[in-house]
Motif scaffolding. Sequence first.
Motif, PDB file in Angstrom:
ATOM      1  N   LEU A 140     -66.312  42.771 157.588  1.00 29.85           N
ATOM      2  CA  LEU A 140     -64.921  42.574 157.991  1.00 29.85           C
ATOM      3  C   LEU A 140     -64.580  41.089 158.038  1.00 29.85           C
ATOM      4  O   LEU A 140     -63.533  40.672 157.541  1.00 29.85           O
ATOM      5  CB  LEU A 140     -64.659  43.222 159.349  1.00 29.85           C
ATOM      6  CG  LEU A 140     -63.231  43.078 159.850  1.00 29.85           C
ATOM      7  CD1 LEU A 140     -62.267  43.865 158.966  1.00 29.85           C
ATOM      8  CD2 LEU A 140     -63.126  43.536 161.289  1.00 29.85           C
ATOM      9  N   ARG A 141     -65.464  40.296 158.614  1.00 28.47           N
ATOM     10  CA  ARG A 141     -65.215  38.847 158.662  1.00 28.47           C
ATOM     11  C   ARG A 141     -65.086  38.284 157.252  1.00 28.47           C
ATOM     12  O   ARG A 141     -64.246  37.426 156.988  1.00 28.47           O
ATOM     13  CB  ARG A 141     -66.330  38.134 159.426  1.00 28.47           C
ATOM     14  CG  ARG A 141     -66.169  38.201 160.912  1.00 28.47           C
ATOM     15  CD  ARG A 141     -67.062  37.202 161.616  1.00 28.47           C
ATOM     16  NE  ARG A 141     -68.432  37.219 161.143  1.00 28.47           N
ATOM     17  CZ  ARG A 141     -69.424  37.850 161.733  1.00 28.47           C
ATOM     18  NH1 ARG A 141     -69.209  38.526 162.834  1.00 28.47           N
ATOM     19  NH2 ARG A 141     -70.645  37.797 161.233  1.00 28.47           N
ATOM     20  N   ALA A 142     -65.933  38.758 156.342  1.00 24.27           N
ATOM     21  CA  ALA A 142     -65.873  38.273 154.955  1.00 24.27           C
ATOM     22  C   ALA A 142     -64.552  38.691 154.294  1.00 24.27           C
ATOM     23  O   ALA A 142     -64.036  37.957 153.452  1.00 24.27           O
ATOM     24  CB  ALA A 142     -67.057  38.824 154.173  1.00 24.27           C
ATOM     25  N   CYS A 143     -64.015  39.844 154.668  1.00 23.50           N
ATOM     26  CA  CYS A 143     -62.731  40.267 154.101  1.00 23.50           C
ATOM     27  C   CYS A 143     -61.587  39.355 154.527  1.00 23.50           C
ATOM     28  O   CYS A 143     -60.583  39.248 153.846  1.00 23.50           O
ATOM     29  CB  CYS A 143     -62.415  41.704 154.538  1.00 23.50           C
ATOM     30  SG  CYS A 143     -63.393  42.956 153.693  1.00 23.50           S
ATOM     31  N   PHE A 144     -61.744  38.707 155.665  1.00 18.37           N
ATOM     32  CA  PHE A 144     -60.685  37.852 156.184  1.00 18.37           C
ATOM     33  C   PHE A 144     -60.846  36.384 155.802  1.00 18.37           C
ATOM     34  O   PHE A 144     -59.987  35.579 156.112  1.00 18.37           O
ATOM     35  CB  PHE A 144     -60.571  37.976 157.700  1.00 18.37           C
ATOM     36  CG  PHE A 144     -59.758  39.163 158.121  1.00 18.37           C
ATOM     37  CD1 PHE A 144     -58.384  39.102 158.177  1.00 18.37           C
ATOM     38  CD2 PHE A 144     -60.380  40.351 158.454  1.00 18.37           C
ATOM     39  CE1 PHE A 144     -57.632  40.196 158.548  1.00 18.37           C
ATOM     40  CE2 PHE A 144     -59.645  41.462 158.844  1.00 18.37           C
ATOM     41  CZ  PHE A 144     -58.271  41.368 158.886  1.00 18.37           C
ATOM     42  N   THR A 145     -61.933  36.037 155.176  1.00 18.13           N
ATOM     43  CA  THR A 145     -62.089  34.655 154.720  1.00 18.13           C
ATOM     44  C   THR A 145     -61.589  34.564 153.295  1.00 18.13           C
ATOM     45  O   THR A 145     -61.899  35.403 152.452  1.00 18.13           O
ATOM     46  CB  THR A 145     -63.561  34.197 154.802  1.00 18.13           C
ATOM     47  OG1 THR A 145     -64.359  35.065 154.018  1.00 18.13           O
ATOM     48  CG2 THR A 145     -64.054  34.160 156.230  1.00 18.13           C
ATOM     49  N   SER A 146     -60.811  33.556 153.016  1.00 15.49           N
ATOM     50  CA  SER A 146     -60.188  33.450 151.699  1.00 15.49           C
ATOM     51  C   SER A 146     -61.210  33.199 150.595  1.00 15.49           C
ATOM     52  O   SER A 146     -60.992  33.568 149.450  1.00 15.49           O
ATOM     53  CB  SER A 146     -59.130  32.353 151.698  1.00 15.49           C
ATOM     54  OG  SER A 146     -59.709  31.119 152.066  1.00 15.49           O
ATOM     55  N   GLY A 147     -62.355  32.584 150.904  1.00 15.53           N
ATOM     56  CA  GLY A 147     -63.353  32.289 149.880  1.00 15.53           C
ATOM     57  C   GLY A 147     -64.064  33.512 149.363  1.00 15.53           C
ATOM     58  O   GLY A 147     -64.491  33.552 148.224  1.00 15.53           O
ATOM     59  N   LYS A 148     -64.227  34.542 150.202  1.00 18.96           N
ATOM     60  CA  LYS A 148     -64.959  35.743 149.792  1.00 18.96           C
ATOM     61  C   LYS A 148     -64.031  36.902 149.493  1.00 18.96           C
ATOM     62  O   LYS A 148     -64.464  37.999 149.264  1.00 18.96           O
ATOM     63  CB  LYS A 148     -65.938  36.153 150.888  1.00 18.96           C
ATOM     64  CG  LYS A 148     -67.041  35.180 151.051  1.00 18.96           C
ATOM     65  CD  LYS A 148     -68.020  35.680 152.077  1.00 18.96           C
ATOM     66  CE  LYS A 148     -69.142  34.692 152.267  1.00 18.96           C
ATOM     67  NZ  LYS A 148     -70.109  35.116 153.242  1.00 18.96           N
ATOM     68  N   ASP A 149     -62.764  36.692 149.562  1.00 20.63           N
ATOM     69  CA  ASP A 149     -61.820  37.783 149.334  1.00 20.63           C
ATOM     70  C   ASP A 149     -61.522  37.919 147.902  1.00 20.63           C
ATOM     71  O   ASP A 149     -60.916  37.688 147.103  1.00 20.63           O
ATOM     72  CB  ASP A 149     -60.589  37.563 150.195  1.00 20.63           C
ATOM     73  CG  ASP A 149     -59.776  38.840 150.307  1.00 20.63           C
ATOM     74  OD1 ASP A 149     -58.620  38.691 150.646  1.00 20.63           O
ATOM     75  OD2 ASP A 149     -60.303  39.914 150.065  1.00 20.63           O
TER      76      ASP A 149
END
Length: 149
Positions: A140-149
């Motif tokens: 979930l945290r990765a979904c909210f970071t622009s670099g990993k989205d």
Amino acid sequence: MKSIEFHPGDYDNQGRLRLPFLFWCVLLLQARTWVLFVLAGASRDQGTVLLNLFYPDRDNFWLGLLPGVPAVLAFLLSGRRQLWPRLWTGLYPLLIVAQLVLLGWQPWLWLHGEPFSGIGIALVIADIVALLWLLTNPRLRACFTSGKD
């Protein structure tokens, strides 16, 4: 760019991480007053009875809509999160703050005279679990970071 931290099935056709299923459950939990509002509006004749059952004090109903606003925004933006990356990234801390507010809401009502009920206790437990999940889920945290989205 795809990361090797997650299963390949966690990505959509465009290479973005899919939002976890439990995220949608947390959004429904946070937007519970909004869901009740929609159900009351859809049931027309029994809408007032439904609202009075869950919110006998109308002021609590209107205040209950406020913590659900970030969840409603997340519902609306989830399909187009790549178009508003800054807004999407900023929603994550708002969802955590909203969950903290909801976690304190029911005990506050109990302190101000509302009787204990099974539904209230279940909501507090669900709010605790949702907050812990929001804080600890790496996908979930990765979904909210622009670099990993």
